[in-house]
Design an enzyme around this catalytic site. Structure first.
Site, PDB file in Angstrom:
ATOM      1  N   TRP A 141      44.990  47.767  37.827  1.00 28.66           N
ATOM      2  CA  TRP A 141      46.103  48.044  38.744  1.00 28.66           C
ATOM      3  C   TRP A 141      47.358  48.493  38.006  1.00 28.66           C
ATOM      4  CZ3 TRP A 141      44.948  49.378  43.297  1.00 28.66           C
ATOM      5  CH2 TRP A 141      43.784  48.878  43.887  1.00 28.66           C
TER       6      TRP A 141
ATOM      7  N   ASP B 110      54.180  43.390  40.181  1.00 31.17           N
ATOM      8  CA  ASP B 110      53.192  43.502  41.249  1.00 31.17           C
ATOM      9  C   ASP B 110      52.481  42.152  41.332  1.00 31.17           C
ATOM     10  OD1 ASP B 110      50.945  43.918  42.822  1.00 31.17           O
ATOM     11  OD2 ASP B 110      50.334  45.763  41.823  1.00 31.17           O
TER      12      ASP B 110
ATOM     13  N   LYS C 262      45.376  39.527  50.326  1.00 32.65           N
ATOM     14  CA  LYS C 262      44.598  38.618  49.488  1.00 32.65           C
ATOM     15  C   LYS C 262      44.960  37.158  49.774  1.00 32.65           C
ATOM     16  CE  LYS C 262      44.421  42.248  46.008  1.00 32.65           C
ATOM     17  NZ  LYS C 262      43.011  42.605  46.111  1.00 32.65           N
TER      18      LYS C 262
END
Length: 385
Positions: free
Chosen positions: A126, A196, A220
């Site tokens: 990511w 993030d 999530k």
């Protein structure tokens, strides 16, 4: 075009009883990396209110986002999130569409010009996607890259090559695919941190004042897919480029209470239910302790297997949310995944880019679910060694 294949017949489900009061009889243990499990009581509240929220005669999905009913939902959600994270008054909380990946474009468009540099710490898939997208809009400097070590560790800050001219250092607090997690905030003098937090959002406390921007998708640990939450220090608003799309300009969201256009109302509502539940259960410090104990059950099983199971990540950076592991005999991995599914433990296959297995054990995964997985791992080893 979308091609639909007939599903293979489901494997017969054997009984492997583990006391699991947090999971209803008709619910499976879903170890998906996202979208992921939601708390049963949150789902039941949403179910109860689905047709008529609070006796209004309409669903949250049908409400005007500018109605007093939805405005009360939105306001309470923000208040509860601010309480959970102890967010200072000089930070704006934004509920925006597009998930965290959209912020890979929004970050440079809001903060820097084309000739400015953003530092990025690449610890997995990511953060690599982030630096690639940043590069379309500004200069980038990879302060450290874990690729050579196959993203199994995070180097100390003393080994990072941070550029002198950059103002911002961006990192991914928890890499969902590789399963590496920052255990503390990086300490960098004179730099503004941007994190993030998509896959460990609200799994533990965050010292918000140490950051300029915190952002994460909600699918999530918090709610259904379709939204990201940003926490932005106010002095970083209002400097977007002239060509920044209006929907990516953080000031647009801040000035309009995240309602410049119709927001993902139902997702926002579910997030609010989750925030309230976390507060009622003692907050994020209690949740952190619970999550650490859950992940320890699986990591301890791996370590005690004498190499039958292998966790590639270094012990000091192992994620409490995403536990990747392989087997000494890789031919057994497909069998493991199939047998686990037969015991109502699903989505254990590792990401296609790394293979193996991965157990994603976000906040809503009960301890009993991790106990059941650990027991199965021991049973599987005993049968196949």
């Amino acid at each position: 075009s979308l091609r639909v294949r007939a599903a293979a017949p489901a494997a017969p489900r054997r009984s492997m009883k583990v006391s699991c009061a947090a999971v209803a009889d008709n619910r499976i243990l879903n170890f998906s990396a996202g979208p992921a499990m939601l708390p049963m009581d949150v789902l039941e509240t949403a179910q109860k209110d689905l047709v008529s929220w609070n006796g209004t005669g309409m669903s949250v999905m049908e409400m005007s986002h500018r109605s007093k009913e939805f405005m009360s939902i939105a306001a309470k959600a923000e208040t509860d999130l601010r309480t959970l994270l102890e967010i200072p008054d000089n930070y704006k909380v934004l509920f925006v569409q597009g998930g965290a990946s959209t912020q890979f474009s929004a970050i440079p468009l809001n903060l820097v010009g084309p000739d400015d540099t953003i530092d990025v710490v690449v610890t997995g898939s990511w953060s690599k996607k982030a630096v690639d997208e940043f590069g379309k809009y500004c200069k980038t400097n990879v302060a450290w890259n874990g690729k050579e070590g196959k993203f199994t560790d995070i180097a100390p800050v003393s080994e990072w090559n941070v550029s002198k001219e950059s103002k911002y250092v961006v990192f991914c607090a928890n890499e969902t695919i590789q399963g590496v997690e920052f255990k503390d905030e990086p300490k960098l003098e004179g730099k503004t941190l941007i994190a993030d937090v998509s896959s460990n959002f609200l799994s533990k406390p965050i010292d918000v004042k140490k950051y300029g921007v915190i952002y994460g998708g909600v699918q999530k640990n918090i709610g259904p897919a379709g939204m990201a939450i940003l926490i932005v220090r106010e002095d970083l608003l209002g400097a977007a480029r002239a060509d920044c799309p209006v929907m990516l300009d953080w000031k647009t969201a801040a000035d309009n209470d995240s309602m410049y256009n119709t927001p993902p109302c139902f997702t926002w509502y579910i997030c609010g239910l989750v925030f309230a539940k976390l507060l009622a259960e003692g907050g994020l410090k209690a949740k952190q302790e619970y999550n650490e104990a859950k992940s320890k059950l699986i990591y301890d099983t791996i370590e005690a297997s004498n190499g039958f199971y292998i966790c590639p990540t270094k012990p000091g950076v192992r994620s409490c949310m995403n536990v990747p592991f392989t087997m000494k005999d890789s031919a057994l991995e497909a069998v493991f995944i199939k047998e686990a599914a037969g015991l109502e433990m699903v989505q254990l296959k590792g990401h296609r880019s790394v293979g193996g297995m991965r157990a994603s054990i976000y906040n809503a995964m009960p301890r009993e679910g991790c106990e059941k997985l650990a027991a199965f791992m021991k049973e599987f080893q005993a049968k196949n060694e």
